[in-house]
Design an enzyme around this catalytic site. Sequence first.
Site, PDB file in Angstrom:
ATOM      1  CG  HIS A   1       2.896  25.297 -19.410  1.00  0.00           C
ATOM      2  ND1 HIS A   1       2.452  25.044 -20.686  1.00  0.00           N
ATOM      3  CD2 HIS A   1       1.949  26.092 -18.840  1.00  0.00           C
ATOM      4  CE1 HIS A   1       1.289  25.655 -20.874  1.00  0.00           C
ATOM      5  NE2 HIS A   1       0.964  26.309 -19.778  1.00  0.00           N
TER       6      HIS A   1
ATOM      7  CG  LEU B   1     -14.886  24.726  -9.205  1.00  0.00           C
ATOM      8  CD1 LEU B   1     -15.125  23.849 -10.432  1.00  0.00           C
ATOM      9  CD2 LEU B   1     -13.765  24.134  -8.388  1.00  0.00           C
TER      10      LEU B   1
ATOM     11  CB  ILE C   1      -4.054  23.066 -14.180  1.00  0.00           C
ATOM     12  CG1 ILE C   1      -4.572  21.642 -14.329  1.00  0.00           C
ATOM     13  CG2 ILE C   1      -4.230  23.849 -15.469  1.00  0.00           C
ATOM     14  CD1 ILE C   1      -6.077  21.552 -14.567  1.00  0.00           C
ATOM     15  N   GLY C   2      -2.324  25.129 -12.411  1.00  0.00           N
ATOM     16  CA  GLY C   2      -2.096  26.572 -12.201  1.00  0.00           C
ATOM     17  C   GLY C   2      -0.710  27.030 -12.647  1.00  0.00           C
ATOM     18  CG  ASN C   3       0.223  28.631 -16.228  1.00  0.00           C
ATOM     19  OD1 ASN C   3       0.948  27.636 -16.298  1.00  0.00           O
ATOM     20  ND2 ASN C   3      -0.631  28.970 -17.189  1.00  0.00           N
TER      21      ASN C   3
ATOM     22  CG  HIS D   1     -12.302  30.772 -17.839  1.00  0.00           C
ATOM     23  ND1 HIS D   1     -11.523  31.736 -17.245  1.00  0.00           N
ATOM     24  CD2 HIS D   1     -13.368  31.419 -18.364  1.00  0.00           C
ATOM     25  CE1 HIS D   1     -12.086  32.914 -17.398  1.00  0.00           C
ATOM     26  NE2 HIS D   1     -13.219  32.752 -18.063  1.00  0.00           N
TER      27      HIS D   1
HETATM   28  N1  LIG Z   1      -0.902  24.410 -17.275  1.00  0.00           N
HETATM   29  C1  LIG Z   1      -1.547  24.784 -18.363  1.00  0.00           C
HETATM   30  O1  LIG Z   1      -1.246  24.281 -19.453  1.00  0.00           O
HETATM   31  C2  LIG Z   1      -2.625  25.826 -18.239  1.00  0.00           C
HETATM   32  C3  LIG Z   1      -3.553  26.049 -19.276  1.00  0.00           C
HETATM   33  C4  LIG Z   1      -4.573  26.986 -19.065  1.00  0.00           C
HETATM   34  C5  LIG Z   1      -4.633  27.695 -17.865  1.00  0.00           C
HETATM   35  N2  LIG Z   1      -3.696  27.460 -16.922  1.00  0.00           N
HETATM   36  C6  LIG Z   1      -3.713  28.145 -15.629  1.00  0.00           C
HETATM   37  O2  LIG Z   1      -4.744  27.558 -14.844  1.00  0.00           O
HETATM   38  C7  LIG Z   1      -5.188  28.514 -13.862  1.00  0.00           C
HETATM   39  C8  LIG Z   1      -6.702  28.670 -13.949  1.00  0.00           C
HETATM   40  O3  LIG Z   1      -7.059  29.276 -15.190  1.00  0.00           O
HETATM   41  P1  LIG Z   1      -8.543  29.860 -15.385  1.00  0.00           P
HETATM   42  O4  LIG Z   1      -8.640  30.397 -16.761  1.00  0.00           O
HETATM   43  O5  LIG Z   1      -9.530  28.842 -14.899  1.00  0.00           O
HETATM   44  O6  LIG Z   1      -8.478  31.073 -14.327  1.00  0.00           O
HETATM   45  P2  LIG Z   1      -9.708  31.845 -13.647  1.00  0.00           P
HETATM   46  O7  LIG Z   1      -9.172  33.152 -13.186  1.00  0.00           O
HETATM   47  O8  LIG Z   1     -10.898  31.778 -14.538  1.00  0.00           O
HETATM   48  O9  LIG Z   1     -10.070  30.913 -12.393  1.00  0.00           O
HETATM   49  C9  LIG Z   1      -9.258  30.754 -11.281  1.00  0.00           C
HETATM   50  C10 LIG Z   1     -10.137  30.292 -10.120  1.00  0.00           C
HETATM   51  O10 LIG Z   1      -9.272  30.028  -9.001  1.00  0.00           O
HETATM   52  C11 LIG Z   1      -9.931  30.498  -7.840  1.00  0.00           C
HETATM   53  N3  LIG Z   1      -8.941  30.744  -6.793  1.00  0.00           N
HETATM   54  C12 LIG Z   1      -8.002  31.719  -6.737  1.00  0.00           C
HETATM   55  N4  LIG Z   1      -7.287  31.620  -5.603  1.00  0.00           N
HETATM   56  C13 LIG Z   1      -7.785  30.559  -4.916  1.00  0.00           C
HETATM   57  C14 LIG Z   1      -7.471  29.957  -3.683  1.00  0.00           C
HETATM   58  N5  LIG Z   1      -6.495  30.431  -2.883  1.00  0.00           N
HETATM   59  N6  LIG Z   1      -8.192  28.876  -3.292  1.00  0.00           N
HETATM   60  C15 LIG Z   1      -9.184  28.386  -4.078  1.00  0.00           C
HETATM   61  N7  LIG Z   1      -9.531  28.935  -5.260  1.00  0.00           N
HETATM   62  C16 LIG Z   1      -8.845  29.992  -5.670  1.00  0.00           C
HETATM   63  C17 LIG Z   1     -10.639  31.779  -8.290  1.00  0.00           C
HETATM   64  O11 LIG Z   1     -11.669  32.169  -7.401  1.00  0.00           O
HETATM   65  C18 LIG Z   1     -11.146  31.371  -9.667  1.00  0.00           C
HETATM   66  O12 LIG Z   1     -12.447  30.806  -9.621  1.00  0.00           O
HETATM   67  C19 LIG Z   1      -4.406  29.799 -14.185  1.00  0.00           C
HETATM   68  O13 LIG Z   1      -3.261  29.848 -13.376  1.00  0.00           O
HETATM   69  C20 LIG Z   1      -4.021  29.621 -15.650  1.00  0.00           C
HETATM   70  O14 LIG Z   1      -2.917  30.387 -16.033  1.00  0.00           O
HETATM   71  C21 LIG Z   1      -2.705  26.547 -17.071  1.00  0.00           C
END
Ligand SMILES: NC(=O)c1ccc[n+]([C@@H]2O[C@H](COP(=O)([O-])OP(=O)(O)OC[C@H]3O[C@@H](n4cnc5c(N)ncnc54)[C@H](O)[C@@H]3O)[C@@H](O)[C@H]2O)c1
Length: 306
Positions: free
Chosen positions: A176, A9, A119-121, A11
């Site tokens: 991506h 949860l 979504i995660g990278n 950004h």
């Molecule tokens: N695929 C796409 O096109 C795209 C676009 C934007 C962002 N992203 C990726 O999406 C992900 C999230 O981006 P963001 O800006 O929200 O990051 P962020 O750092 O703001 O949030 C990540 C959240 O994940 C939680 N988290 C971490 N490990 C965890 C686990 N093991 N279990 C549960 N929760 C966990 C953290 O506590 C944090 O709240 C990143 O990997 C980012 O690179 C991908």
Amino acid sequence: MRKIGIIGLGHVGATVAYTLVSKGLVDELVLIDANDKKVVAEQYDLLDAIARLDTSTTIKVQDYATLKDADLIITAFGNIGIIQEDGDRFGELKFNAKAVEQVAPKIKSSGFDGILINIGNPCDVVTAYLQQLTELPQKHVFGTGTFLDTARMQRAVGMKLGLDPKNIGGYVYGEHGESQFVAWSTVTVNGRPINEMQAGYQIDFETLETDARRGGWFIFSGKGFTNYAIATCVVKLTRAVLSNAHFAAPVSTYSPEFKTYVGQPAVVGANGIESLVFLKLSELEHGQLKSSAGFIKQKIEGLSRN
Ligand SMILES: NC(=O)c1ccc[n+]([C@@H]2O[C@H](COP(=O)([O-])OP(=O)(O)OC[C@H]3O[C@@H](n4cnc5c(N)ncnc54)[C@H](O)[C@@H]3O)[C@@H](O)[C@H]2O)c1
């Protein structure tokens, strides 16, 4: 009843949650994050919004067991702070591979058998790893892939031609990440192949492609994260699953040809990936796709060796 879990949860995950709740697209939402305080704060902020909305959503937190009967799980975990220096998505690989190793067994033991969108990278690698460790069917696990990069290409071409991006068709394929490419042979402007228009409109494909590829970095370097466009992409894919829309989008899905997850157009519906869309790519484009898929495959194999 439409039930969705969001894991991570930050950004992105919080923007997805807000969009789903504010548009009335979900009846029950399960929010899970490594940070207890943050997830409860998000829950209460959304609950306060419900008092002013015309729809209602039940919001639960930190309960993997309740994912058993969810229709969909959206994974948005990560640590965006890690890549602040250069925006290299592979900077998050180690962190997110560990996160997959923590999260996937919990998803599996919940008995969840719905659709998972990651979504995660780095998106393609994390999606493949989630599929491996949850042991969900390949068609049920896909990533947002190049759906966002395709939106960026549509924005870049639309801005150049003074058109709304929705009127630009076609796809970005591949990773991506840096090895993605615009398949210009698929790109259309108001239905007309862009290749036919290049000379008349002095379209510089290389500049537009760089704009699409580096578009994320441009936003990232201004605000430290990106959220609205990716959340809009995932909400569109969510709706396609929940309403069995059979909507074609470039997502990260398993390619039998390259034997890896890679961004390519696919039809998305209630069963996740309903089918792959095979467009006639030029020889150069097919070579680019092969090489991008090879890069992703190598990174995935690297994970299993560690
Ligand atoms: N695929 C796409 O096109 C795209 C676009 C934007 C962002 N992203 C990726 O999406 C992900 C999230 O981006 P963001 O800006 O929200 O990051 P962020 O750092 O703001 O949030 C990540 C959240 O994940 C939680 N988290 C971490 N490990 C965890 C686990 N093991 N279990 C549960 N929760 C966990 C953290 O506590 C944090 O709240 C990143 O990997 C980012 O690179 C991908």
